[in-house]
Scaffold this motif. Structure first.
Motif, PDB file in Angstrom:
ATOM      1  N   MET A 140      10.031 -12.979 -11.671  1.00  0.00           N
ATOM      2  CA  MET A 140       9.791 -11.540 -11.089  1.00  0.00           C
ATOM      3  C   MET A 140       9.513 -11.616  -9.520  1.00  0.00           C
ATOM      4  SD  MET A 140       9.931  -9.466 -13.366  1.00  0.00           S
ATOM      5  CE  MET A 140       8.911  -8.023 -13.994  1.00  0.00           C
ATOM      6  N   PRO A 141      10.087 -10.675  -8.954  1.00  0.00           N
ATOM      7  CA  PRO A 141       9.855 -10.854  -7.623  1.00  0.00           C
ATOM      8  C   PRO A 141       8.580 -10.353  -7.183  1.00  0.00           C
ATOM      9  CG  PRO A 141      11.275  -9.081  -8.295  1.00  0.00           C
ATOM     10  CD  PRO A 141      11.053  -9.925  -9.402  1.00  0.00           C
ATOM     11  N   ASP A 142       8.042 -10.681  -6.167  1.00  0.00           N
ATOM     12  CA  ASP A 142       6.675 -10.357  -5.602  1.00  0.00           C
ATOM     13  C   ASP A 142       6.567  -9.692  -4.217  1.00  0.00           C
ATOM     14  OD1 ASP A 142       5.142 -11.268  -7.733  1.00  0.00           O
ATOM     15  OD2 ASP A 142       5.027 -13.228  -7.084  1.00  0.00           O
ATOM     16  N   ILE A 143       5.949  -8.799  -3.883  1.00  0.00           N
ATOM     17  CA  ILE A 143       5.572  -8.251  -2.665  1.00  0.00           C
ATOM     18  C   ILE A 143       4.151  -8.377  -2.393  1.00  0.00           C
ATOM     19  CG2 ILE A 143       6.015  -5.941  -1.254  1.00  0.00           C
ATOM     20  CD1 ILE A 143       8.077  -5.198  -3.177  1.00  0.00           C
ATOM     21  N   PHE A 144       3.905  -8.826  -1.140  1.00  0.00           N
ATOM     22  CA  PHE A 144       2.381  -9.022  -0.574  1.00  0.00           C
ATOM     23  C   PHE A 144       2.839  -8.355   0.651  1.00  0.00           C
ATOM     24  CE2 PHE A 144      -0.539 -11.279   1.674  1.00  0.00           C
ATOM     25  CZ  PHE A 144      -1.663 -10.994   0.925  1.00  0.00           C
ATOM     26  N   PHE A 145       1.622  -7.803   0.870  1.00  0.00           N
ATOM     27  CA  PHE A 145       1.662  -7.160   2.425  1.00  0.00           C
ATOM     28  C   PHE A 145       0.275  -7.274   2.825  1.00  0.00           C
ATOM     29  CE2 PHE A 145       1.590  -3.301  -0.321  1.00  0.00           C
ATOM     30  CZ  PHE A 145       0.528  -2.622   0.261  1.00  0.00           C
ATOM     31  N   ILE A 146      -0.021  -7.281   4.241  1.00  0.00           N
ATOM     32  CA  ILE A 146      -1.192  -7.167   4.622  1.00  0.00           C
ATOM     33  C   ILE A 146      -1.042  -6.735   6.100  1.00  0.00           C
ATOM     34  CG2 ILE A 146      -1.240  -9.576   5.333  1.00  0.00           C
ATOM     35  CD1 ILE A 146      -4.488  -9.392   4.830  1.00  0.00           C
ATOM     36  N   PHE A 147      -1.751  -5.955   6.607  1.00  0.00           N
ATOM     37  CA  PHE A 147      -1.430  -5.318   7.842  1.00  0.00           C
ATOM     38  C   PHE A 147      -2.942  -5.515   8.710  1.00  0.00           C
ATOM     39  CE2 PHE A 147       1.349  -2.575   5.437  1.00  0.00           C
ATOM     40  CZ  PHE A 147       2.521  -2.687   6.116  1.00  0.00           C
ATOM     41  N   LYS A 148      -2.586  -5.484  10.183  1.00  0.00           N
ATOM     42  CA  LYS A 148      -3.833  -5.281  11.197  1.00  0.00           C
ATOM     43  C   LYS A 148      -4.748  -4.302  10.883  1.00  0.00           C
ATOM     44  CE  LYS A 148      -2.294  -9.063  14.305  1.00  0.00           C
ATOM     45  NZ  LYS A 148      -1.812  -9.086  15.810  1.00  0.00           N
ATOM     46  N   GLU A 149      -5.870  -4.272  11.146  1.00  0.00           N
ATOM     47  CA  GLU A 149      -6.510  -3.068  11.010  1.00  0.00           C
ATOM     48  C   GLU A 149      -6.031  -1.778  11.821  1.00  0.00           C
ATOM     49  OE1 GLU A 149     -11.268  -1.575  10.780  1.00  0.00           O
ATOM     50  OE2 GLU A 149     -10.873  -3.617  11.282  1.00  0.00           O
ATOM     51  N   GLU A 150      -5.480  -2.342  13.095  1.00  0.00           N
ATOM     52  CA  GLU A 150      -5.251  -0.965  13.809  1.00  0.00           C
ATOM     53  C   GLU A 150      -4.115  -0.517  13.235  1.00  0.00           C
ATOM     54  OE1 GLU A 150      -3.545  -4.880  16.047  1.00  0.00           O
ATOM     55  OE2 GLU A 150      -5.577  -4.274  15.061  1.00  0.00           O
ATOM     56  N   TYR A 151      -3.184  -0.928  12.177  1.00  0.00           N
ATOM     57  CA  TYR A 151      -2.142  -0.370  11.647  1.00  0.00           C
ATOM     58  C   TYR A 151      -2.408   0.379  10.314  1.00  0.00           C
ATOM     59  CZ  TYR A 151       0.373  -2.916  15.271  1.00  0.00           C
ATOM     60  OH  TYR A 151       0.610  -3.199  16.357  1.00  0.00           O
ATOM     61  N   TRP A 152      -3.677   0.293   9.902  1.00  0.00           N
ATOM     62  CA  TRP A 152      -4.147   1.099   8.539  1.00  0.00           C
ATOM     63  C   TRP A 152      -4.122   2.412   8.824  1.00  0.00           C
ATOM     64  CZ3 TRP A 152      -9.373  -1.766   7.281  1.00  0.00           C
ATOM     65  CH2 TRP A 152      -9.321  -3.154   6.843  1.00  0.00           C
ATOM     66  N   GLY A 153      -3.768   3.113   7.755  1.00  0.00           N
ATOM     67  CA  GLY A 153      -3.684   4.453   7.512  1.00  0.00           C
ATOM     68  C   GLY A 153      -2.579   5.504   8.214  1.00  0.00           C
ATOM     69  N   LYS A 154      -1.512   4.442   8.356  1.00  0.00           N
ATOM     70  CA  LYS A 154      -0.551   4.963   9.268  1.00  0.00           C
ATOM     71  C   LYS A 154       1.114   5.124   8.384  1.00  0.00           C
ATOM     72  CE  LYS A 154      -1.863   3.431  13.902  1.00  0.00           C
ATOM     73  NZ  LYS A 154      -2.862   4.832  14.188  1.00  0.00           N
ATOM     74  N   GLY A 155       0.767   4.888   7.212  1.00  0.00           N
ATOM     75  CA  GLY A 155       1.861   4.871   6.305  1.00  0.00           C
ATOM     76  C   GLY A 155       2.833   3.820   6.185  1.00  0.00           C
ATOM     77  N   TYR A 156       2.352   2.834   6.919  1.00  0.00           N
ATOM     78  CA  TYR A 156       3.284   1.637   6.923  1.00  0.00           C
ATOM     79  C   TYR A 156       3.485   1.043   5.494  1.00  0.00           C
ATOM     80  CZ  TYR A 156       3.164   2.251  11.931  1.00  0.00           C
ATOM     81  OH  TYR A 156       3.213   2.478  13.172  1.00  0.00           O
ATOM     82  N   GLY A 157       2.305   0.853   4.899  1.00  0.00           N
ATOM     83  CA  GLY A 157       2.298   0.336   3.463  1.00  0.00           C
ATOM     84  C   GLY A 157       2.992   1.150   2.528  1.00  0.00           C
ATOM     85  N   SER A 158       2.942   2.637   2.554  1.00  0.00           N
ATOM     86  CA  SER A 158       3.760   3.340   1.530  1.00  0.00           C
ATOM     87  C   SER A 158       5.003   3.286   1.864  1.00  0.00           C
ATOM     88  CB  SER A 158       3.100   4.813   1.624  1.00  0.00           C
ATOM     89  OG  SER A 158       1.929   4.761   1.247  1.00  0.00           O
ATOM     90  N   GLU A 159       5.598   3.219   3.143  1.00  0.00           N
ATOM     91  CA  GLU A 159       6.883   3.041   3.289  1.00  0.00           C
ATOM     92  C   GLU A 159       7.610   1.853   3.219  1.00  0.00           C
ATOM     93  OE1 GLU A 159       9.815   3.329   7.421  1.00  0.00           O
ATOM     94  OE2 GLU A 159       7.874   3.792   7.469  1.00  0.00           O
ATOM     95  N   ALA A 160       6.898   0.649   2.877  1.00  0.00           N
ATOM     96  CA  ALA A 160       7.109  -0.557   2.654  1.00  0.00           C
ATOM     97  C   ALA A 160       7.566  -0.629   1.343  1.00  0.00           C
ATOM     98  CB  ALA A 160       6.327  -1.759   3.163  1.00  0.00           C
ATOM     99  N   ILE A 161       6.463   0.042   0.460  1.00  0.00           N
ATOM    100  CA  ILE A 161       6.841  -0.376  -0.919  1.00  0.00           C
ATOM    101  C   ILE A 161       7.744   0.823  -1.533  1.00  0.00           C
ATOM    102  CG2 ILE A 161       5.541   0.396  -3.297  1.00  0.00           C
ATOM    103  CD1 ILE A 161       4.612  -2.199  -2.026  1.00  0.00           C
ATOM    104  N   LYS A 162       7.754   2.208  -0.881  1.00  0.00           N
ATOM    105  CA  LYS A 162       8.965   2.894  -1.357  1.00  0.00           C
ATOM    106  C   LYS A 162      10.188   2.366  -1.110  1.00  0.00           C
ATOM    107  CE  LYS A 162       6.277   6.971  -0.780  1.00  0.00           C
ATOM    108  NZ  LYS A 162       6.049   8.251   0.083  1.00  0.00           N
ATOM    109  N   ASN A 163      10.511   1.719   0.203  1.00  0.00           N
ATOM    110  CA  ASN A 163      11.836   1.396   0.753  1.00  0.00           C
ATOM    111  C   ASN A 163      12.006   0.048  -0.202  1.00  0.00           C
ATOM    112  OD1 ASN A 163      12.532   3.151   2.369  1.00  0.00           O
ATOM    113  ND2 ASN A 163      11.273   1.926   3.903  1.00  0.00           N
TER     114      ASN A 163
END
Length: 96
Positions: free
Chosen positions: A1-24
């Motif tokens: 099974m493929p895995d996706i792991f993501f972690i962002f620096k705090e200054e990028y939180w709440g900007k939708g990058y995680g949602s965009e990465a998962i949706k794509n």
């Protein structure tokens, strides 16, 4: 099974990058070619009655209970909370 792991620096939180990465990632996964596969299983291992023997494809996500922002990312990406083992929440996204 493929895995996706993501972690962002705090200054990028709440900007939708995680949602965009998962949706794509989900969109890409859904676009991959599929073929029907048949397996024989003992019904004792299934969580549904044997007469309903067709299983839908789904993606599963696991997040630490302490990461509330990750819950928002999964909700925004169409996942639903499935169950909790005390430390982690397990989420599912039914592929259609």
């Amino acid at each position: 099974m493929p895995d996706i792991f993501f972690i962002f620096k705090e200054e990028y939180w709440g900007k939708g990058y995680g949602s965009e990465a998962i949706k794509n990632s989900v969109q890409y996964w859904a676009s991959l070619p599929r073929k029907e596969v048949y397996h024989t299983m003992d019904p004792v291992y299934l969580n549904f009655p044997p007469e309903n023997s067709q299983v839908a494809e789904y993606l599963q996500a696991t997040i630490d209970n302490r990461h509330k922002r990750s819950e928002g990312v999964l909700l925004n990406s169409g996942f639903t909370k499935h169950h909790n083992n005390g430390e982690d929440y397990f989420w599912k996204l039914l592929m259609q």
